[in-house]
Scaffold this active site. Sequence first.
Site, PDB file in Angstrom:
ATOM      1  N   CYS A 127      42.872  35.081  30.456  1.00  0.00           N
ATOM      2  CA  CYS A 127      42.812  34.544  31.820  1.00  0.00           C
ATOM      3  C   CYS A 127      43.851  33.472  32.089  1.00  0.00           C
ATOM      4  CB  CYS A 127      41.410  34.020  32.099  1.00  0.00           C
ATOM      5  SG  CYS A 127      40.163  35.330  32.035  1.00  0.00           S
ATOM      6  N   HIS A 150      41.084  25.392  36.479  1.00  0.00           N
ATOM      7  CA  HIS A 150      40.650  26.726  36.060  1.00  0.00           C
ATOM      8  C   HIS A 150      39.252  26.980  36.606  1.00  0.00           C
ATOM      9  CE1 HIS A 150      40.810  30.369  33.761  1.00  0.00           C
ATOM     10  NE2 HIS A 150      39.787  30.040  33.004  1.00  0.00           N
ATOM     11  N   GLU A 184      36.899  21.338  30.708  1.00  0.00           N
ATOM     12  CA  GLU A 184      38.093  21.109  31.513  1.00  0.00           C
ATOM     13  C   GLU A 184      38.071  19.731  32.158  1.00  0.00           C
ATOM     14  OE1 GLU A 184      40.886  23.144  34.959  1.00  0.00           O
ATOM     15  OE2 GLU A 184      38.868  23.923  34.644  1.00  0.00           O
ATOM     16  N   LYS A 206      38.337  29.301  42.858  1.00  0.00           N
ATOM     17  CA  LYS A 206      37.521  30.432  42.416  1.00  0.00           C
ATOM     18  C   LYS A 206      36.158  30.479  43.107  1.00  0.00           C
ATOM     19  CE  LYS A 206      39.573  31.138  37.826  1.00  0.00           C
ATOM     20  NZ  LYS A 206      40.559  30.055  37.748  1.00  0.00           N
ATOM     21  N   HIS A 244      36.815  34.975  39.884  1.00  0.00           N
ATOM     22  CA  HIS A 244      37.760  34.821  38.780  1.00  0.00           C
ATOM     23  C   HIS A 244      38.554  36.117  38.617  1.00  0.00           C
ATOM     24  CE1 HIS A 244      39.752  33.724  35.258  1.00  0.00           C
ATOM     25  NE2 HIS A 244      38.751  33.565  34.410  1.00  0.00           N
ATOM     26  N   PHE A 281      40.101  33.426  27.016  1.00  0.00           N
ATOM     27  CA  PHE A 281      39.474  33.795  25.752  1.00  0.00           C
ATOM     28  C   PHE A 281      40.536  33.782  24.649  1.00  0.00           C
ATOM     29  CE2 PHE A 281      35.604  36.540  27.280  1.00  0.00           C
ATOM     30  CZ  PHE A 281      35.042  35.400  27.811  1.00  0.00           C
TER      31      PHE A 281
END
Length: 411
Positions: A166, A306, A317, A335, A340, A399
């Site tokens: 991502c 993010h 984060e 988002k 996402h 990931f």
Amino acid sequence: MTPPRPFRAAVTGLGLVTPAGVGVDENWKRVLSGVPAASADPELVGLPVDFSCRVPADFDPVAVLGRRTAWRLGRHVQLGMVAAREALGDSGLDPGSWDGARVGVVMGNSLGGTAAFEEQHRNLREKGASSVSSLLLPSYGVNMAAGYIAIDCGARGPNLAVSTACASGSTAVGVARDLLRNGTCDIVLAGGTEAAVSPSMIAGLAAAGALSRRCHDPATASRPFDAGRDGFVAGEGAGVLVLEREADARARGARVRGCVSGYGASADALHDTAPDPEGAGARTAVRAALADAGLSGSDIGHVNAHGTATRLGDVAEARAIRGAIGPAALVTSTKGVTGHCMGAAGAIEAVFTVLALESGLVPPTANLDRADPEIDCDLVRGTARAVTSGAALNNSFGFGGQNAVLVLTAA
């Protein structure tokens, strides 16, 4: 070792196809409004998670690309090509007159054409090998968006696909900037695309506990930084930026919409899916991006985070942001509107960050009703907020513990 001199890559073109709309203007209006795009998804009926953030139903790749071309392409390639065409049109560049050998394409993608793969796998199981389409590989491959964009516009320079989960879209923009800085290219189309909202992928993400389970109310499911968040909402989309050396762009009289002024990357080296709980890897990437731009944390006016709405990720984060730049910057996650979009997310959000710098408005985080008390940041909620600083961060994490951070600055 002497650090390199700061280098600004001018952003001269923007293109978007996302759940918030088709085209940059439609996207920006929707994101500023904070109206979420998630809804029930007929293709996911019967799964534990049966909703997603899809590109609007009136998106017609045939109208833009032509029937023959659109028929050959996987959906992730269609989205990427449409966004690339908009970005090129916005840039004012004429592919018919450029030196194609000096034009590169770098596109991020995480999962490839999963719907095409699933369809042809069904054909194989149910009808035999002779029923598998000869177009399976061209429509499935992670690299095909970059390849087809180059074919479409005659870009004969380096043609790269990057896949950092991502973080892919942001990684692509950072790599593209390096191609300009080291003199390999004069122009680069950079971005990300993803169309992996397919049954097997959604089933796998649901099994991993990554997705929100608010099937009763999809519109409120994507809620970054909210105390009631329970996972992300999967989306599809594409974002493309046209990058040039700033001096070249200004010499040709281009409209410079913003600049990519710093890039940092790191690895958590900790876990396959979970982030470092203290945000150590993310903090390293933020600091590297700031150093690359020749800026300090106090120079940053806002962060397009993010912010996926996972329990662990949002807290990690927030700790990274506080640790690397302090408490003053405004923090938002778009988002909440788009969901996402995985490998495309970083590029889409880079476009939103450029638009925020251009307009002086930071869009709100949709569905942020009650902030998680562990998230000690100045979160933008409800309505857009004005920002005066000419520098912003765009964070993307994936990931595998892969982190990519861009510093974007006003023109």
